[in-house]
Motif scaffolding. Structure first.
Motif, PDB file in Angstrom:
ATOM      1  N   ALA B 266       0.951  -1.047  -0.578  1.00 54.07           N
ATOM      2  CA  ALA B 266      -0.239   0.031  -0.327  1.00 54.07           C
ATOM      3  C   ALA B 266       1.039   1.450   0.061  1.00 54.07           C
ATOM      4  CB  ALA B 266      -1.174   0.534   1.290  1.00 54.07           C
ATOM      5  N   LEU B 267       1.814   1.009   1.235  1.00 50.75           N
ATOM      6  CA  LEU B 267       3.337   2.149   0.965  1.00 50.75           C
ATOM      7  C   LEU B 267       3.303   2.439  -0.735  1.00 50.75           C
ATOM      8  CD1 LEU B 267       3.695   4.386   2.912  1.00 50.75           C
ATOM      9  CD2 LEU B 267       5.451   2.471   3.797  1.00 50.75           C
ATOM     10  N   CYS B 268       4.154   1.159  -1.045  1.00 46.89           N
ATOM     11  CA  CYS B 268       5.039   1.498  -2.089  1.00 46.89           C
ATOM     12  C   CYS B 268       4.632   1.862  -3.482  1.00 46.89           C
ATOM     13  CB  CYS B 268       4.996  -0.237  -2.523  1.00 46.89           C
ATOM     14  SG  CYS B 268       6.927  -0.447  -2.440  1.00 46.89           S
ATOM     15  N   ILE B 269       2.795   2.087  -3.370  1.00 45.58           N
ATOM     16  CA  ILE B 269       1.741   2.230  -4.348  1.00 45.58           C
ATOM     17  C   ILE B 269       1.720   3.724  -4.355  1.00 45.58           C
ATOM     18  CG2 ILE B 269      -0.084   1.719  -5.883  1.00 45.58           C
ATOM     19  CD1 ILE B 269      -0.351  -1.506  -4.891  1.00 45.58           C
ATOM     20  N   SER B 270       1.430   3.699  -3.213  1.00 47.84           N
ATOM     21  CA  SER B 270       0.868   5.166  -2.994  1.00 47.84           C
ATOM     22  C   SER B 270       2.000   6.185  -3.651  1.00 47.84           C
ATOM     23  CB  SER B 270       0.201   5.769  -1.547  1.00 47.84           C
ATOM     24  OG  SER B 270      -0.857   4.608  -1.208  1.00 47.84           O
ATOM     25  N   ILE B 271       3.464   5.494  -3.086  1.00 47.19           N
ATOM     26  CA  ILE B 271       4.488   6.374  -2.834  1.00 47.19           C
ATOM     27  C   ILE B 271       4.918   6.931  -4.579  1.00 47.19           C
ATOM     28  CG2 ILE B 271       6.994   6.725  -2.682  1.00 47.19           C
ATOM     29  CD1 ILE B 271       6.809   6.556   0.269  1.00 47.19           C
ATOM     30  N   PHE B 272       5.055   5.750  -5.187  1.00 40.33           N
ATOM     31  CA  PHE B 272       4.782   5.638  -6.493  1.00 40.33           C
ATOM     32  C   PHE B 272       3.885   6.126  -7.427  1.00 40.33           C
ATOM     33  CE2 PHE B 272       4.050   3.370 -10.161  1.00 40.33           C
ATOM     34  CZ  PHE B 272       4.961   3.366 -10.882  1.00 40.33           C
ATOM     35  N   GLY B 273       2.297   5.843  -6.689  1.00 38.93           N
ATOM     36  CA  GLY B 273       1.938   6.722  -7.563  1.00 38.93           C
ATOM     37  C   GLY B 273       2.126   8.454  -7.772  1.00 38.93           C
ATOM     38  N   MET B 274       2.824   8.925  -6.297  1.00 38.20           N
ATOM     39  CA  MET B 274       2.854  10.050  -6.495  1.00 38.20           C
ATOM     40  C   MET B 274       4.911  10.665  -6.947  1.00 38.20           C
ATOM     41  SD  MET B 274       2.363  10.611  -2.039  1.00 38.20           S
ATOM     42  CE  MET B 274       2.858  12.627  -2.384  1.00 38.20           C
ATOM     43  N   ASN B 275       4.901  10.083  -6.655  1.00 38.09           N
ATOM     44  CA  ASN B 275       6.507  10.216  -8.020  1.00 38.09           C
ATOM     45  C   ASN B 275       6.300   9.614  -9.004  1.00 38.09           C
ATOM     46  OD1 ASN B 275       8.874   9.987  -6.112  1.00 38.09           O
ATOM     47  ND2 ASN B 275       8.638   7.901  -5.152  1.00 38.09           N
ATOM     48  N   ILE B 276       5.434   9.212  -9.824  1.00 42.73           N
ATOM     49  CA  ILE B 276       4.966   9.501 -11.136  1.00 42.73           C
ATOM     50  C   ILE B 276       4.223  10.679 -11.700  1.00 42.73           C
ATOM     51  CG2 ILE B 276       5.599   7.142 -11.974  1.00 42.73           C
ATOM     52  CD1 ILE B 276       2.314   6.921 -11.968  1.00 42.73           C
ATOM     53  N   LEU B 277       3.450  11.448 -10.497  1.00 44.85           N
ATOM     54  CA  LEU B 277       2.990  12.396 -10.697  1.00 44.85           C
ATOM     55  C   LEU B 277       4.188  13.664 -10.665  1.00 44.85           C
ATOM     56  CD1 LEU B 277       0.038  13.385 -10.852  1.00 44.85           C
ATOM     57  CD2 LEU B 277       0.122  13.656  -8.791  1.00 44.85           C
ATOM     58  N   GLY B 278       4.913  13.500  -9.836  1.00 49.57           N
ATOM     59  CA  GLY B 278       5.669  14.910  -9.756  1.00 49.57           C
ATOM     60  C   GLY B 278       6.259  14.820 -11.083  1.00 49.57           C
ATOM     61  N   ASN B 279       7.022  13.603 -11.595  1.00 53.12           N
ATOM     62  CA  ASN B 279       7.511  13.190 -12.797  1.00 53.12           C
ATOM     63  C   ASN B 279       6.942  14.407 -13.380  1.00 53.12           C
ATOM     64  OD1 ASN B 279       9.859  12.031 -12.323  1.00 53.12           O
ATOM     65  ND2 ASN B 279       9.852   9.932 -13.350  1.00 53.12           N
ATOM     66  N   GLY B 280       5.364  14.083 -14.727  1.00 53.76           N
ATOM     67  CA  GLY B 280       4.830  14.815 -15.558  1.00 53.76           C
ATOM     68  C   GLY B 280       4.947  16.091 -14.732  1.00 53.76           C
ATOM     69  N   LEU B 281       4.626  16.450 -13.403  1.00 57.04           N
ATOM     70  CA  LEU B 281       4.696  17.955 -12.702  1.00 57.04           C
ATOM     71  C   LEU B 281       6.102  18.584 -13.211  1.00 57.04           C
ATOM     72  CD1 LEU B 281       3.547  18.342  -9.604  1.00 57.04           C
ATOM     73  CD2 LEU B 281       2.914  19.260 -11.584  1.00 57.04           C
TER      74      LEU B 281
END
Lengths: 310, 290, 359
Positions: B266-281
């Protein structure tokens, strides 16, 4: 060069003093001290209060923080890091071998991170936008999203529980393998990303096109021309990563019962053993600062445009 | 009107639409945004979505494997893992918001003061920041926790404080760079006041790198905070915080691996989501990556 | 009489002893609607020992053309069509391995920004010695010694110590000399110089031009000199090709073109250039308008929208059809519907079907 190193080392003194000042100021805010924490609920009555007071006096815990700082500094000047209240031992004796253990673990992890991060980064940049690159980038993104403690547990689960390759609490030389990989693989991920992006950036430069125009092969372009330039950027990240490695060691050491200063620090905080915590903070910060000094020297060596001026 | 040799009209697209449009084009950023959205929905509607009370102990069904009754099994005292994971999103988002708020607000303020203030102010602030930076990140967190005693809130505040130097340094260096730009010189020549220049001209230019940094620093803060909980220096059991959930269940790695894997993933996926969103930004906001 | 052929090579590409022959070259960037066609079917040849000046304003595709010769176009760019024959070898048919072996050995290239073209972390001597080590198989020591000799030959003062310097420690002019030394290290048959003096101080420019000319003349090296400055061409070149919006519009000897430019664009360039034509008191005139969007199809003459002659003569044909080359003098060819000899063709065209004229 020697002059530069000398000046940088001199600059360490005020920083170390600053760290001490900050921690002692914070210590003044601590609600309970080590002695009280240790005997909490175990002793009662007048005699106990007396005993606690005596111990507090012994470790100067009854003095205001600035006087404690003064005692600490004068001890430090004599090479004495104080005594652990909980373990009844001089702090230097407790920390010594644990410090070496942590250095060994972070060193091994750094080597793993460098080998993995650099190779995957270079390959991903060279094969940009192919399936290889996309795979490497996705794994890398997962890597930087992976909590070290979870990854450590996963490694135990896979290699010790399912595959039974390594014992759960290994002894001897094997003991370092899992924690080093747990730490190294996680730190390889950002390294790989930085290597990839700086390689791509460098490969776009005019001097690469110029070298290509005079017939350097793609391999020669990558290794002889681009890599030295990309390494300059990578190195600045490695300096920062040493901090992450030290930080990650606190977690990984706890999981794998690796007897380093990280595991000790977590305990020392829970014991409120201030002399011990203080010494660990001091030693880690000094290590971190020294490593960054080395990184800066390497930086100047790699990049002829940088001149060492303190 | 012709511009730069191309006989095409330049249409002005609003900033948010331009950014939004680019973000939609990036599949990865969409996945990241979706993950974050799911987290928010779970956190808001946890009592309705979660099948069980996350704190309800059920000794008969302890360490039960995933089944129809318990989607991802139960933990060492029989609490439903799925429900605990769902309630855990509240802790996760709270940690993200609190740490990001502390580090970004104080860090940006210090950075602006240092970058735009007098050399004396700059010197004092930066020496302070240097001292903070001399600590490895987690060490600083530990110092604060050592002082205030382990708890969820001290953990969050500690991580927030540890993040301040990064923001301060970023904002200061951006301000210093922007101050050298011609358009600031022009604004000064046109007689704009210091305040107008700082908030009207400089701040908008600091915003883009700040948002990108925020997007990358926040998941990192969340990681450290949950690691703190894991070693017992942050959120304390029985709170369904993902890191804290692992404290007890790791002992049962052999018999009930799902109790370890669920909160970890759960932690992994949540942080992964935030990271790829950050990449996009970053791809959208950072002109160097255009 | 009118001499127009469909596949015209008069003075543009031709004789068998040419060192380099380019035919119908097209270079494009991007895909779909956004494809930018930077080079739109160019024929060009360079004879052995010849100095050819390629002139055009920025965006005309002249640098892309120069890079295409060495196949230096990187994705999303590509060479879409055409033929490049160098010294009897088909360049476009070479595989990656052959290509990198061939580059540098037979053709040297010098770019606009000398300091950007030198690797910042490698010593200058290392960079000059690299082709000698990789292509000539010299040892480290021998290559270094020859590199020092090369640096001396391009006029670098105290070459022994400069060879040990890093690129940021030398001036722009010296960096360009270093680039020339590298380009000439293996005695190539052709040297391409892509605006080599644009980034340099005016005082240095003349020295670099002289160095280029002298080195090429001494060793019989052909030189393709790309520039936007007709004044430089006048001093340096044997022959000129004028490029506009991806097409060569006029080519001829330097004397011929500077004396009697025939294409309206060439004339415009000369009017815009100081020193060349304008006698004292005469105003410099710029060419109104700008280069057409190269991402759009251009059915007619690309210069038509800006062309004074077209406006004056009201030639509709300019908008519809690209004019063919017309041989107007010895080795002088022009593509323009507005030439007097073409105007005759235009009138005939009104009566006869188009095909016949083109044939």
């Amino acid at each position: 060069m020697a002059q530069y190193v000398g000046r940088r080392l001199l600059l360490l003194v005020p920083v170390i003093l600053g760290i001490l000042l900050v921690t002692f100021l914070m210590k003044a805010l601590i609600p309970t001290d080590a002695v009280t924490a240790m005997y909490q609920g175990q002793l009662s009555g007048k005699s106990a209060e007396k005993a606690i007071a005596a111990l507090q006096a012994k470790y100067h815990l009854d003095l205001p923080w600035y006087r404690q700082l003064w005692f600490y500094l004068s001890d430090l000047a004599h090479g004495n890091l104080g005594e652990s209240v909980r373990l009844h031992k001089p702090v230097s004796a407790v920390i010594g071998y644990r410090y070496l253990n942590t250095i060994m673990l972070t060193g091994a992890a750094l080597a793993i991170a460098l080998v993995l991060g650099l190779t995957t980064g270079i390959v991903a940049a060279a094969k940009r936008n192919t399936w290889l690159d996309v795979t490497a980038t996705t794994i890398g993104l997962f890597g930087i999203s992976m909590p070290a403690f979870f990854f450590g547990l996963l490694l135990i689960l896979v290699f010790s529980v399912w595959l039974r390759i390594l014992p759960v609490v290994p002894h001897g030389p094997l003991a370092i393998v899992l924690p080093a990989f747990a730490l190294g693989i996680i730190e390889a991920a950002p390294l790989s990303q930085v290597t990839r992006s700086s390689m791509i950036d460098v490969m776009r430069r005019d001097y690469i096109q110029a070298a290509r125009a005079r017939g350097a092969s793609e391999l020669a372009l990558t290794i002889r021309h681009a890599l030295p330039n990309a390494l300059i950027v990578v190195l600045t990240i490695v300096g920062l990563q040493i901090g992450n490695l030290l930080g990650g060691a606190f977690i990984v050491e706890t999981i794998f019962s690796w007897h380093g200063i990280g595991e000790l620090a977590v305990n020392a905080i829970q014991w409120r053993d201030f002399a011990l915590t203080q010494a660990i903070i001091l030693v880690s910060a000094a290590t971190y600062l020294m490593v960054n000094l080395v990184a800066d020297l390497l930086y100047a060596w790699l990049d002829p445009r940088v001149e060492l001026t303190a | 009107m012709t511009v730069a040799g191309f006989d095409e009209e330049i249409t002005v697209i609003p900033r948010w639409r331009r950014i939004g449009g680019h973000m939609l084009q990036s599949r990865a950023a969409c996945v990241g945004a979706t993950i974050l959205l799911i987290l928010f929905v779970l956190a808001l509607f946890a009592p309705w979505i979660a099948p069980y009370d996350p704190f309800k102990i059920d000794p008969i069904h302890r360490l039960a494997a995933p089944s129809a009754a318990h989607w991802i099994g139960t933990d060492e005292v029989g609490r439903d893992l799925a429900s605990r994971i769902i309630y855990g999103t509240r802790y996760f988002l709270l940690i993200c918001l609190v740490t990001a708020a502390i580090s970004s607000s104080i860090g940006t303020l210090l950075g602006l003061l240092a970058g735009a203030g007098s050399p004396l102010v700059d010197g004092v602030i930066m020496r302070f920041i240097d001292i903070l930076l001399a600590f490895p990140y987690i060490l600083m967190v530990l110092v604060v926790v050592a002082v205030a005693g382990p708890s969820l809130w001290t953990g969050m505040v500690a991580v927030g404080i540890a993040g301040i130097p990064g923001y301060a340094r970023l904002v200061r260096s951006t301000v210093l760079t922007v101050r050298q730009e011609d358009y600031v010189t022009v604004a000064r020549a046109l007689g704009a006041s210091r305040r107008e220049i700082l908030f009207g001209t400089i701040l908008p230019n600091v915003l883009s790198p700040l948002i990108v940094y925020l997007a990358f620093a926040t998941p990192l803060s969340a990681l450290i905070a949950s690691a703190l909980s894991f070693v017992g220096l942050g959120a304390q059991p029985p709170a369904p915080e993902w890191g804290a959930m692992l404290v007890n269940s790791r002992t049962y790695l052999f018999s009930a691996w799902w109790a370890v894997a669920a909160p970890g993933l759960a932690l992994c996926i949540s942080i992964f989501g935030m990271n790829i969103l950050g990449n996009g930004l970053r791809d959208v906001l950072d002109p160097r990556n255009a | 009489m009118v001499t127009t052929t469909h596949d015209d090579r008069h003075g543009t590409a031709g004789s068998a002893d040419d060192l380099l022959a380019i035919r119908g070259l097209r270079t494009e960037f991007g895909t779909g609607d956004r494809t930018v066609r930077a080079v739109r079917g160019v024929d060009l040849s360079i004879a052995r020992g010849e100095i050819l000046g390629l002139v055009g304003e920025s965006g005309s595709g002249k640098s892309v053309l120069a890079s295409s010769i060495l196949r230096l176009i990187r994705p999303p760019g590509r060479i879409a069509a055409g033929e490049i024959v160098f010294d009897g070898r088909d360049v476009l048919a070479m595989n990656t391995r052959t290509l990198s072996r061939w580059r540098g050995r037979d053709i040297g290239i010098v770019f606009q920004q000398p300091q950007g073209c030198l690797n910042p972390v490698r010593r200058i001597g290392w960079q000059v010695a690299e082709p000698l080590r990789l292509k000539k198989g010299l040892g480290r020591r021998a290559a270094w010694d020859e590199a020092v000799q090369l640096l001396r030959s391009v006029g670098i003062p105290s070459p022994e110590s400069k060879a040990r310097a890093y690129p940021h420690q030398v001036s722009g002019g010296q960096a360009q000399r270093v680039m020339i030394a590298i380009a000439l290290a293996l005695r190539p048959k052709l040297l391409i110089a892509d605006e080599p003096t644009t980034a340099l101080d005016v005082t240095i420019q003349a020295q670099i031009l002289e160095l280029l000319r002298d080195s090429c003349r001494t060793h019989g090296t052909s030189l393709l000199f790309v520039t936007h400055d007709l004044g430089v061409i006048a001093k340096l070149a044997d022959r000129v090709a004028v490029m506009y919006a991806g097409n060569i519009v006029e080519t001829g000897s330097v004397g011929g073109i500077l004396e009697s430019p025939r294409h309206p664009y060439t004339r415009g360039l000369m009017d815009a250039a100081p020193r060349l034509r304008s006698s004292e008191g005469e105003r410099l005139r710029d060419i109104p308008g700008s280069i057409p969007n190269l991402a759009r199809p251009i059915p007619g003459c690309p210069f038509a929208p800006r062309c004074g002659l077209r406006k004056e003569l009201e030639l509709d044909r300019c908008d519809r059809e690209m004019p063919p080359f017309v041989q107007s003098a010895e080795r002088h060819a022009v593509r323009c519907w507005g030439l007097p000899e073409m105007r005759t063709a235009n009138r005939t065209n009104a009566a006869a079907p188009e095909r016949e004229i083109v044939r």
